[in-house]
Design an enzyme around this catalytic site. Structure first.
Site, PDB file in Angstrom:
ATOM      1  N   CYS A  67       9.416 -25.586   7.716  1.00  0.00           N
ATOM      2  CA  CYS A  67      10.195 -24.519   7.088  1.00  0.00           C
ATOM      3  C   CYS A  67      10.272 -24.625   5.552  1.00  0.00           C
ATOM      4  CB  CYS A  67      11.581 -24.474   7.730  1.00  0.00           C
ATOM      5  SG  CYS A  67      12.443 -22.924   7.455  1.00  0.00           S
ATOM      6  N   HIS A  76      12.053 -25.637  13.891  1.00  0.00           N
ATOM      7  CA  HIS A  76      12.871 -26.853  13.946  1.00  0.00           C
ATOM      8  C   HIS A  76      13.004 -27.196  15.429  1.00  0.00           C
ATOM      9  CE1 HIS A  76      14.236 -26.473   9.722  1.00  0.00           C
ATOM     10  NE2 HIS A  76      14.277 -25.182   9.947  1.00  0.00           N
TER      11      HIS A  76
END
Ligand code: GLN
Length: 274
Positions: A118, A230
């Site tokens: 990310c 995640h």
């Protein structure tokens, strides 16, 4: 392919010539700044899985105060960077570009293995326009950009199918006991647009992915993997974890671990509502 001046060359194994080695040296960049939603768990998973395969592990934490040089980079066979909120990205990106970037680019260009989640994935591109409108220059290692646009953040449970380039890789095939998909959790304001010649890591099945529109998720370049997932992503996707370990060490097939609990968690994750 980079905004940076090249510095001292880093010698890392080139594709197909990786020597079998029984020690995994992980370079963990900015552990205290880029550790969103338990991303540190990715390092724990790499470590634990490797140890259970009788592979020795050493983790080198590389942060703002670390003087990175070629001799430290030469020890590494896998690098990891987690995600982070805009504020953390703002705190580290100058140091990342000025002091660490050229070593990382040399490592990755020479087929070194890297996983970027990310906020750190975003910093590999040309720039990240953060939610307050400020522009964070990226490493320019890969030709993409990210902008936090108006509108809701991309939040939710996520599923995507890995790109054929990974699925057909012998290091993946020999260690894949789960299937072709990865599962995870996303929470990002940034929307990423890859240039036409870049390969995504995966295609979204149930996910916002790079930009909610073009079904791409993450990026795959040589042995560099960028993803919005995640989870931590490697805890939920042991096939991906083993692929990275195997590739980093040039060991085609790792010992098979008892993954029954993780396999059922992986399968149930696909049923979660987005
Ligand atoms: N701050 C970035 C964004 O919101 C990255 C967030 C993250 O790492 N989850 O897009």
């Amino acid at each position: 392919m980079t905004n940076l001046n090249k510095s001292e060359k880093v010698a890392v194994p080139t594709k197909g010539s990786q020597k079998s080695s029984k020690k995994l040296n992980i370079g963990w960049f900015y552990p205290h700044f880029l550790n969103l939603y338990g991303d540190r768990g990715n390092v724990e998973i790499l470590k634990e899985r490797a140890l259970r395969c009788d592979i020795e592990v050493e983790v080198f934490e590389i942060s703002l105060e670390t003087t990175l040089d070629a001799s430290l980079m030469n020890k590494l066979n896998l690098v990891f960077m987690g995600g982070g909120p805009d504020l953390s990205q703002q705190k580290i990106y100058k140091d990342f570009l000025d002091k660490k970037g050229s070593f990382l680019v040399d490592f990755l260009e020479a087929n070194g293995v890297g996983l970027f989640i990310c906020g750190s994935y975003q910093l590999l591109g040309n720039y990240y326009k953060s939610a307050d409108g400020s522009i964070l220059e990226g490493l320019g290692f890969l030709d993409f950009y990210t902008e936090a646009r108006e509108g809701p953040r991309s939040i939710g449970n996520a599923v995507a199918t890995l790109h054929e380039d990974i699925l057909s890789d012998i290091y993946f095939q020999k260690n894949n006991t789960i299937g072709d998909e990865i599962v995870g959790f996303e929470n990002h304001g940034g929307r990423t647009y890859l240039s036409g010649d870049l390969t995504p890591l995966a295609t979204t099945t149930k996910a916002f992915g790079n930009n909610s529109r073009d079904t791409t998720e993450g990026v795959l370049y040589k042995n560099t993997l960028g993803t919005y997932f995640h989870g931590p992503v490697l805890a939920r996707n042991p096939h991906l974890a083993d692929f990275l370990i195997a590739k980093a060490l040039g060991i085609e097939e790792l010992a098979k671990l008892d993954d029954s609990v993780i396999v059922s968690a992986h399968a149930r994750s696909k049923e979660l509502a987005r």
